[in-house]
Design a protein around this motif. Sequence first.
Motif, mmCIF file in Angstrom:
data_model
loop_
_atom_site.group_PDB
_atom_site.id
_atom_site.type_symbol
_atom_site.label_atom_id
_atom_site.label_comp_id
_atom_site.label_asym_id
_atom_site.label_seq_id
_atom_site.Cartn_x
_atom_site.Cartn_y
_atom_site.Cartn_z
ATOM 1 N N LEU A 137 1.334 3.815 16.726
ATOM 2 C CA LEU A 137 2.493 4.509 16.915
ATOM 3 C C LEU A 137 3.021 4.927 15.624
ATOM 4 C CD1 LEU A 137 4.155 4.779 19.603
ATOM 5 C CD2 LEU A 137 5.438 2.912 19.118
ATOM 6 N N GLN A 138 2.665 4.739 14.574
ATOM 7 C CA GLN A 138 3.137 5.144 13.255
ATOM 8 C C GLN A 138 2.947 6.529 12.505
ATOM 9 O OE1 GLN A 138 2.373 2.488 9.854
ATOM 10 N NE2 GLN A 138 2.748 0.533 11.110
ATOM 11 N N VAL A 139 3.969 7.145 12.125
ATOM 12 C CA VAL A 139 3.527 8.425 11.430
ATOM 13 C C VAL A 139 2.635 8.175 10.444
ATOM 14 C CG1 VAL A 139 4.560 10.217 10.191
ATOM 15 C CG2 VAL A 139 5.857 9.478 12.018
ATOM 16 N N LYS A 140 1.479 8.945 10.495
ATOM 17 C CA LYS A 140 0.420 8.746 9.550
ATOM 18 C C LYS A 140 0.363 9.778 8.146
ATOM 19 C CE LYS A 140 -2.571 7.233 13.421
ATOM 20 N NZ LYS A 140 -1.440 7.139 14.241
ATOM 21 N N THR A 141 -0.287 9.308 7.307
ATOM 22 C CA THR A 141 -0.195 10.281 5.974
ATOM 23 C C THR A 141 -1.703 10.844 5.955
ATOM 24 O OG1 THR A 141 -0.932 8.159 4.648
ATOM 25 C CG2 THR A 141 1.474 8.646 4.834
ATOM 26 N N SER A 142 -1.760 11.948 5.450
ATOM 27 C CA SER A 142 -3.165 12.738 5.433
ATOM 28 C C SER A 142 -3.037 13.922 4.422
ATOM 29 C CB SER A 142 -3.261 13.471 6.826
ATOM 30 O OG SER A 142 -2.463 14.441 6.900
ATOM 31 N N PRO A 143 -4.224 14.388 3.898
ATOM 32 C CA PRO A 143 -4.112 15.394 2.988
ATOM 33 C C PRO A 143 -3.281 16.675 3.376
ATOM 34 C CG PRO A 143 -6.179 14.738 3.308
ATOM 35 C CD PRO A 143 -5.483 13.897 4.123
ATOM 36 N N ILE A 144 -3.051 16.691 4.348
ATOM 37 C CA ILE A 144 -2.100 18.071 5.109
ATOM 38 C C ILE A 144 -0.601 17.789 4.340
ATOM 39 C CG2 ILE A 144 -0.872 18.831 6.693
ATOM 40 C CD1 ILE A 144 -3.392 18.155 8.612
ATOM 41 N N ASP A 145 -0.222 16.404 4.212
ATOM 42 C CA ASP A 145 1.209 16.223 3.579
ATOM 43 C C ASP A 145 1.415 16.861 2.096
ATOM 44 O OD1 ASP A 145 1.648 14.893 6.063
ATOM 45 O OD2 ASP A 145 1.126 12.884 5.114
#
Length: 475
Positions: A367-375
């Motif tokens: 359910l958590q907002v995930k971090t990725s290289p897109i950020d």
Amino acid sequence: MLSFFRVNSTLQIVGLLLLLGLIRLPFLLSPPPLLIPELNWMLVGEQMNNGNLLYRDIWDSVSPLSALVYWLLDLAFGRSHLAYHVAGTAVAAFQVFYFNWVMNVRDIYPDRNWIPGLIYALFLNMSFDCSTLSPTLLSTTFLLLAFGTLVKQMDRRGATDEVFEVGFYISLSALFYLPSALFIIWALMSLLLYTGASFRQHSLLIFGFAFPILLTVLYYYLADSLDDFNRNLLSSVFRVRQYDLTDFQTLAASLFLPFAMGTLGLLSLFRQTTRYVNFQQRCQQIMMIWGLTALVSVGLMPFLAPMLFIIFVPALAFFAAYYFQGIRREFVAELIFTGVFAFTLLILYQGALPLVRNWELGRLSALQVKTSPIDRLIQKQKILVIGEDISAYRNNQVATPYLNWDLAKYDLRSLDNYENVISVYDHLRKDPPRYIIDKENVIKKLFLRAPSLAASYEKTEQDGIYRRKEEALSN
């Protein structure tokens, strides 16, 4: 702790509210992980603040009064995660106080005390996602108001015209969280079985329920958006199913003790029926109907998370209070309650802080907002995310109405239909995204159907990400 709240005085009220504040204090000092539904609510509020109309310009299934609250929060605080938790704590404090106040002023329990409020406050903290300002939390507030008014009717010889208020509160509850509309059945059955309500009073209940809903329908009719309202809200309750967001392990761990204590309390009533007067027994029975109604509503939940089960908390706290007050030896009751209290807080803080590293229980990872290289690559841009995971919107703005994938896919996955292609084309032309993040592999087909759109975008080095061309930006 139980012994302190066995007394009915102002000190216990203050102590209860302070306890709730202390439990939530770590979240107010440092908000827990941002959840995808929270980000979704923030985006809805932000889009409404930009002048977009819900359901027509924002394709999402959030109910209208909840969206109105999120718009006001965005107007006052912007995308503030802290504001959601502060507001959620304020609403929780009101529920705890009102729930126990009704129990005391109506003498629903044999003794007046603040144990029901204590248990209610504890069950509201069964998981860290319950501390945010969710539609279910807002909705439950008005269901409690309906319960308070209904109990007042039962305390009289016959029902009065105040049953209109019961229907009105349930209607407002449904406009915060649509599955709560099922509670009109709970109210009708309670009036039919346990009061002397006449046909006129049943009609008033129905009219009170219908009135706010009809006003909402009229508003969207005048805005020429009735079809959008029907598709994105009324029909969505049967279609939107975001199962990828469900964390069954955390759900089971969070719900186990509240449901266990509530069930034990319910079973204890069958051994002590002679202790309660008729009015108290009727209150117990309408709370059983509440629990059954809430159980039916599970089938309408868009995903399964502890925050959506807040609707069970009044019934669970109601029966659990009977269990703890029915234990004859006070030290045994204290011991059991201390164990329940400690385990509940363990799940709560393990999910938010966490206390034990590499232990996923309580984390609600899905359910958590995930971090990725897109950020790092895309920030402060208008983008379109095609898929359930909307984490990329965390540092960006929404372009086009296609916020909720479960609603958007009826256009974006049906591109063999000419009308759908035209609809998607118009939305992308009206509000063109700087980037398109395609997680469902639909853009290639869209570009084949709409070559002029394909000419405006280019594929980036990142798989599934398309960027609007510089020459298209200048046009």
